[in-house]
Each structure stands twice: as structure tokens, then as C-alpha cells.
Design an enzyme around this catalytic site. Structure first.
Site, PDB file in Angstrom:
ATOM      1  N   HIS A  22       0.842  -1.194   0.000  1.00 61.39           N
ATOM      2  CA  HIS A  22       0.000   0.000   0.000  1.00 61.39           C
ATOM      3  C   HIS A  22       0.874   1.241   0.000  1.00 61.39           C
ATOM      4  O   HIS A  22       1.659   1.453   0.926  1.00 61.39           O
ATOM      5  CB  HIS A  22      -0.898  -0.030   1.238  1.00 61.39           C
ATOM      6  CG  HIS A  22      -1.904   1.072   1.300  1.00 61.39           C
ATOM      7  ND1 HIS A  22      -2.329   1.629   2.490  1.00 61.39           N
ATOM      8  CD2 HIS A  22      -2.576   1.729   0.327  1.00 61.39           C
ATOM      9  CE1 HIS A  22      -3.207   2.567   2.243  1.00 61.39           C
ATOM     10  NE2 HIS A  22      -3.373   2.658   0.942  1.00 61.39           N
ATOM     11  N   HIS A  66      -1.421   9.881  -1.478  1.00 62.95           N
ATOM     12  CA  HIS A  66      -2.538   9.320  -0.724  1.00 62.95           C
ATOM     13  C   HIS A  66      -3.487  10.376  -0.175  1.00 62.95           C
ATOM     14  O   HIS A  66      -4.683  10.359  -0.453  1.00 62.95           O
ATOM     15  CB  HIS A  66      -2.020   8.449   0.422  1.00 62.95           C
ATOM     16  CG  HIS A  66      -3.125   7.837   1.235  1.00 62.95           C
ATOM     17  ND1 HIS A  66      -3.641   8.448   2.362  1.00 62.95           N
ATOM     18  CD2 HIS A  66      -3.815   6.682   1.075  1.00 62.95           C
ATOM     19  CE1 HIS A  66      -4.606   7.693   2.862  1.00 62.95           C
ATOM     20  NE2 HIS A  66      -4.732   6.615   2.112  1.00 62.95           N
TER      21      HIS A  66
END
Length: 206
Positions: A22, A66
């Protein structure tokens, strides 16, 4: 409405690989912080699948980052879409030498070597981000799927790119205290828009 479960063959390309990095394989106290080119290169070298987020800059460049805000990653108390790509290059990621990369540059590193999950990161203006994501990915030959918290982005993919695996993300919008009306919170928290989006998978962030 339950997710579409008729595309097992396509979905198996992602489930056969158990580990996904991630934001890349990162360490924010090193020279490969999250969402940097070195973090994605390291993930590929270690054969991890990759999940990342894309969003637009002020000058409509698609970058990988992000948070909508730049505060946590760069110390700048602005959002990504308030600066141009050139201005973003003056900000370092977590005090490293790395800067926020273009999505196209990240794709060159991944190059189809590992599966890719692309989250379309949008606030309320979803359309341009979704269309540009698709334009860039049209010529990408690796295995990828798309996902978003915004059901309109997922719906766009259902209508325009039904061949691409798509996922609906959700969270507890009441717990997160998002500034929106209660009806939208109920719809989003409980996946009530799935009859429009028909996602191939759903994912909760509770």
C-alpha cells in the site's frame, strides 16, 4: 446490492497474489518514503502487488499521493489540487530527496510486472480525474483494477469501461464526521449506491 461476482477469472489475477504494498514498499524515515518512485521500485523488486492513489494537481496533472492534504507528507498546509505539478516538485516527501511523482512515471516502473490497484482519489469533482485516469491506463498492458470511495467514479467505469474490474470503497461516514448531509452518509456507509455502480468488489475502512 451485492457485488458482481461473475468475473472470477479476471479477479483471480489479483487474489492469487496475497501481498500488496500500500503506497509502495516504504519507510518514511528512509530514502524510499511512501508513494515515491523508489518505494514503488522496491515493491516491484520484491514482487509485491501495488495499491496507490491518484489525484489531479491545479494544472490537471495526474499524480500519485494518498492524502488530499499535503500537510502530513510535506508539511505544506494545502491540498494537492491547490498547487501545480511544478510547484509540488519544490516539496520533499517526509524530508527525503523524493517528490510527488506523476502517475505515468510510476507506471513506467511497475511496467506490468506486478498487479496494480488504482484508487481514484476525488472529493466531489470526480469526472476529470476519472477520465484522465482511464486515458493514461488505456495503453497500460499490465493487470490493474480501479476503486474509489466516490460511487460516481465507479459508475463511470461501469458505463465506459465495463471490461475493467472496479471496486467500491466505504467507511463509517458518521464516525469520520465528514461534512455532508445525513442522507449521503447513510447511502455511502451502507453501499446503497451499488445498484448503480455494480462493483466487482467492495472494501470497508472502518
Amino acid at each position: 446490492t451485492k457485488p458482481n461476482n461473475t468475473r472470477k477469472k479476471e479477479w483471480d489475477k489479483f487474489t492469487e497474489r496475497k501481498l500488496f504494498a500500500h503506497r509502495g514498499l516504504f519507510n518514511n524515515e528512509s530514502d524510499h518514503p511512501e508513494n515515491s518512485l523508489p518505494s514503488f521500485k522496491l515493491a516491484v523488486e520484491n514482487k509485491y502487488g501495488i495499491e496507490l492513489d491518484v489525484q489531479l494537481t491545479k494544472d490537471s496533472q495526474l499524480v500519485v499521493h494518498h492524502d488530499l492534504s499535503l500537510k502530513r507528507s510535506t508539511g505544506k498546509d494545502l491540498n494537492v489540487n491547490q498547487l501545480t505539478y511544478e510547484e509540488l516538485q519544490n516539496l520533499s516527501l517526509f524530508n527525503s530527496k523524493e517528490t510527488i511523482p506523476l502517475f505515468t512515471d510510476v507506471l513506467k516502473i511497475i511496467d506490468g510486472k506486478v498487479p496494480l490497484i488504482v484508487e481514484i482519489k476525488v472529493d466531489y469533482d470526480y469526472l476529470q480525474t476519472t477520465i484522465m485516469t482511464n486515458e493514461i491506463l488505456k495503453n497500460y498492458t499490465g493487470n490493474y483494477c480501479v476503486e474509489s470511495f466516490n460511487p460516481l467514479a465507479v459508475k463511470w467505469y461501469r458505463q465506459h469501461r465495463p471490461d475493467i474490474i472496479r471496486g467500491q470503497l466505504s467507511t463509517d461516514y458518521f464516525k469520520d464526521q465528514m461534512k455532508t448531509n445525513i442522507l449521503i452518509k447513510i447511502i455511502m456507509t451502507n453501499y446503497l449506491a451499488n445498484f448503480l455502480t455494480r462493483p466487482d468488489f467492495v472494501a470497508d475502512h472502518f
